[in-house]
Design an enzyme around this catalytic site. Structure first.
Site, short mmCIF file in Angstrom:
data_model
loop_
_atom_site.label_atom_id
_atom_site.label_comp_id
_atom_site.label_asym_id
_atom_site.label_seq_id
_atom_site.Cartn_x
_atom_site.Cartn_y
_atom_site.Cartn_z
N LYS A 262 2.53 -0.97 -4.52
CA LYS A 262 3.05 0.46 -4.36
C LYS A 262 2.70 1.50 -5.44
CE LYS A 262 5.98 -1.55 -1.42
NZ LYS A 262 5.18 -2.02 -0.17
N ASP B 56 3.66 -12.20 4.22
CA ASP B 56 4.12 -10.68 3.43
C ASP B 56 5.74 -10.84 3.51
OD1 ASP B 56 3.85 -7.92 2.63
OD2 ASP B 56 4.50 -7.60 4.62
#
Length: 265
Positions: free
Chosen positions: A50, A9
């Site tokens: 997001k 990540d």
């Protein structure tokens, strides 16, 4: 076992100790429409792309109630779109301030290169956000071979395995059981599990811990111990295969996993 690839990540895992940049941007974007949101409300869904994350936040009962009290209507998709665009502008303006590699990443990169283990990333960033951090990370020596966003998987992000599988496919890795997924959120662990990869949670500087390095270093040794135990318990609760205190510990884990079974026992 031979580890064929490591998939990382970004924020909270390899850069941005404490995953602070998204928190700042989320809070400011909602504050700009008069809605206050807590770190806890944001962090519970960290790891999503997001745009999806904005929808999750705006669907929270507390946010819905505050919105209706302020505007006399419930938020719409157009409101989500506007908040996302504001969030993105704020994040892009501040990402460079948070893009420092986390402690131990230089050692990890040296190890992966020396062992010829391929590595890439999956991320909740979109393409523009990723384009901002990639050259900054590269200047610090971190250059993942592949970097996958949900735009490359028809909008399917974590906790689904699509991004991780695409990263492996691009690295020409066919056995996901020989892939290590390293992350700092629950959704990272679930992504690894859904691909039948080896899931590894990082404790220090993680989204689950949520503190900047300065804030963590200011704690007493006893307070640090308690906080690390709390984060470890969260990873254990979702079945992470391995939990590491910091990225410094990853080379030793990879070395262990690469040993023949008879030697590793």
């Amino acid at each position: 076992m031979t580890i064929q690839a490591v998939i990382f990540d970004w924020a909270g895992t390899t850069i941005d100790y404490g995953s602070r940049a998204p928190i700042v941007a989320f809070q400011q974007a909602f504050a700009n429409v008069g809605i206050e949101i807590s770190e806890a409300e944001i962090r519970q869904d960290m790891g999503l792309d997001k745009y999806t994350h904005i929808h999750k936040i705006i669907s929270l009962p507390t946010v819905q109630n505050d919105w209706q009290a302020r505007f006399q209507v419930l938020p719409t998709s157009d409101d989500c779109d506007r908040i996302f665009q504001d969030f993105k502008s704020i994040l892009l303006a501040t990402l460079t301030d948070f893009a420092h590699l986390k402690p131990g990443m230089d050692t990890v990169v040296d190890f992966l290169n020396s062992q010829q283990i391929a590595y890439g990333s999956t991320t909740g960033y979109d393409e523009e956000m990723l384009a901002t951090v990639l050259p900054i990370a590269a200047n610090q020596g971190y250059r993942p071979t592949v970097n996958i966003t949900s735009a490359q998987t028809n909008g399917i992000g974590r906790p689904a395995s699509a991004m991780l599988e695409l990263a492996c496919d691009q690295l020409e890795v066919t056995d996901y059981a020989n892939v290590v997924k390293v992350g700092d959120s629950i959704n990272d662990i679930l992504e690894g599990q859904n691909a039948d990869a080896i899931s590894v949670g990082i404790v220090d500087g993680s989204n689950l811990m949520g503190l900047s390095q300065a804030a963590f270093d200011a704690l007493t040794a006893a307070e640090q111990l308690v906080l690390r135990a709390k984060v470890t318990a969260q990873y254990e609760a979702v079945g992470a295969d391995y939990i590491l205190q910091s990225m410094v510990d990853l080379p030793a884990l990879l070395t262990k996993l690469n040993q023949p079974v008879s030697d590793a026992q």
